[in-house]
Design an enzyme around this catalytic site. Structure first.
Site, short mmCIF file in Angstrom:
data_model
loop_
_atom_site.label_atom_id
_atom_site.label_comp_id
_atom_site.label_asym_id
_atom_site.label_seq_id
_atom_site.Cartn_x
_atom_site.Cartn_y
_atom_site.Cartn_z
CG ASP A 8 -0.96 -1.01 -14.39
OD1 ASP A 8 -0.36 -0.86 -16.29
OD2 ASP A 8 -0.80 -1.83 -13.95
CG ASP A 33 0.82 -5.05 -17.48
OD1 ASP A 33 1.06 -4.24 -17.12
OD2 ASP A 33 0.46 -5.96 -16.14
CG HIS A 52 1.49 -10.57 -13.10
ND1 HIS A 52 1.25 -10.43 -14.36
CD2 HIS A 52 1.22 -8.71 -12.64
CE1 HIS A 52 0.80 -8.93 -15.08
NE2 HIS A 52 1.22 -7.88 -13.81
CG HIS A 93 -2.95 -11.37 -13.58
ND1 HIS A 93 -4.13 -10.59 -13.00
CD2 HIS A 93 -1.91 -10.77 -13.54
CE1 HIS A 93 -3.88 -9.14 -12.57
NE2 HIS A 93 -2.67 -8.97 -13.30
CD GLU A 114 1.79 -4.86 -11.19
OE1 GLU A 114 1.27 -3.70 -11.32
OE2 GLU A 114 1.63 -6.17 -11.47
CD GLU A 132 2.51 -3.52 -14.89
OE1 GLU A 132 2.40 -4.88 -14.43
OE2 GLU A 132 2.22 -2.89 -14.63
#
Length: 425
Positions: A198, A209, A278, A286, A311, A406
């Site tokens: 990640d 992300d 998120h 976040h 994710e 994700e």
């Protein structure tokens, strides 16, 4: 091109005068001189053409090397980066596709979209390279440093303007997230490991992300497929005015339709109920909204213009994580105001964090790399005062396996763009 045209025009005019002069015998000397001029003109123009051809060849965009070393910005001389996968609006939002007003809103946001697409292109190229070199027996520290150095090169790292968005998570087996080796860690990647890679990239604080799972043993394929398909379902369900709880319910339904046989024992795959996707803000990984991966979440809706990390985590354990192991991930609190510090070393460390990371996440290795030493007491002080938040590894029960996929999506006014989508997943 202008130069070339001028020389051609000159030679045409000279041909014209040449014919008229040849008709008149008295000016034969002049005509011979004009012939010489004409030949010289042709030579000059052909030389110019040769030069032009050479410069044209140079202008072809370079191809990426192996291992990658050319900044992505040099591979796209136009400055326009490829857009992600486009998914059209559904049902009540169909009108958005053709709305002139919404299209105009998108035109105004073009620079922002281009920045995040550049970050996504870096992510795609880096993960393609890392997948090609991954093999059992690699030291986790070497793996992370190779990945991070490749990101730095391809994104043309530049302070807080462009670079790594957060530490490389390479959590193994029952560790679901937030593990990266600290300095001196000797963990080695094994054939029977399930590793979640990640990592994040950003341009001007616009973060991509995106994560995938690596397992060398094909026994784990159904576990990986469960989280991959659940993530794709979450992406498909997401959209403007969609309730977050509805996305979670759809994800869980797909996730829990899978089972996996590990060493002769069959496990029902579970969604990890206390892990979420998120919303993402600028320099804020976040940003306040959580996308659940089980049913029964909050009724809050997704809104136009928002970025989300969708994710999912598939587990053979309890489907619930708790904090465990040594902490490596930290992040400055986004909303923290001025808090007076008594320790000079803590003030000094905070200055380093503000300058190099601001509100982006970092890990101990990044502080080591900047030349910081003996900072653990100061770091603890920053955590105790609430300026910095520690993010310890999140673990399911020991002996279980967790996989994760994700993507970052953008809810554009006219459609949904899966920014980080690639040929791989």
């Amino acid at each position: 091109m202008a130069d070339e045209n001028v020389s051609k025009e000159i030679s045409i005019e000279e041909n014209g005068t040449l014919e008229s002069v040849n008709g008149n015998e008295e000016h034969s000397d002049v005509s011979s001189m004009q012939k010489d001029d004409e030949e010289e003109g042709k030579e000059v123009s052909s030389k110019k053409k040769k030069k032009k051809n050479k410069s044209k060849k140079k202008k072809e965009p370079p191809q990426q090397t192996d291992p990658p070393s050319i900044p992505v910005v040099d591979l796209f001389p136009s400055g326009e980066f490829p857009e992600g996968e486009i998914q059209q609006c559904k049902d009540d939002n169909l009108w958005r596709t053709t709305s002139e007003e919404k299209r105009e809103l998108e035109r105004l946001e073009k620079p922002k979209y281009n920045s995040v697409r550049q970050a996504a292109e870096v992510h795609r190229q880096v993960r393609k390279y890392i997948k090609s070199i991954l093999k059992p027996g690699m030291l986790m520290t070497d793996l992370c440093e190779t990945l991070e150095n490749t990101v730095r090169k391809l994104i043309s790292e530049n302070g807080l303007q462009a670079g790594i968005a957060f530490p490389t998570g390479c959590s193994l087996n029952w560790v679901a997230a937030h593990w990266t080796p600290n300095s001196g860690d000797k963990t080695v990647l094994q054939y029977d490991d399930v590793m979640k890679l990640d990592f994040g990239t950003h341009i001007d604080g616009y973060i991509v992300d995106c994560a995938f799972t690596v397992a060398f043993n094909p026994m784990f394929d159904p576990l990986l497929e469960a989280s991959r398909e659940a993530t794709n379902t979450g992406i498909k369900e997401a959209g403007i005015d969609v309730r977050l709880c509805d996305v979670g319910a759809a994800i869980q339904e797909v996730m829990e339709s899978y089972e996996v046989e590990i060493n002769g024992k069959v496990f029902q795959v579970k969604s990890i109920r206390n892990l979420n996707g998120h919303s993402i803000g600028r320099y804020q990984i976040h940003a306040g909204k959580s996308v659940p991966i089980v049913k029964g979440g909050e009724q809050t809706k997704m809104e136009e213009g928002e970025f989300f990390a969708i994710e999912t985590f598939a587990s053979t354990g309890k489907g619930y994580v708790r904090e465990d192991l040594e902490c490596s991930h930290y992040m400055k609190n986004f909303d923290v105001g001025h808090i007076p510090l008594r320790l000079p070393r803590a003030k000094q460390l905070l200055a380093t964090i503000n300058k190099n990371f601001s509100t982006l996440a970092f890990c101990r290795r990044y502080l080591d790399r900047l030349g910081e030493t003996k900072y653990l007491m100061a770091l603890k002080n920053l955590c105790d005062t609430g300026i910095v938040q520690p993010y310890p590894p999140l673990c399911d029960i020991k002996g279980s396996y967790v996989s994760q996929f994700e993507h970052t999506i953008l809810l554009r006014p006219t459609c949904k763009e899966v920014i980080s989508r690639g040929d791989d997943y």
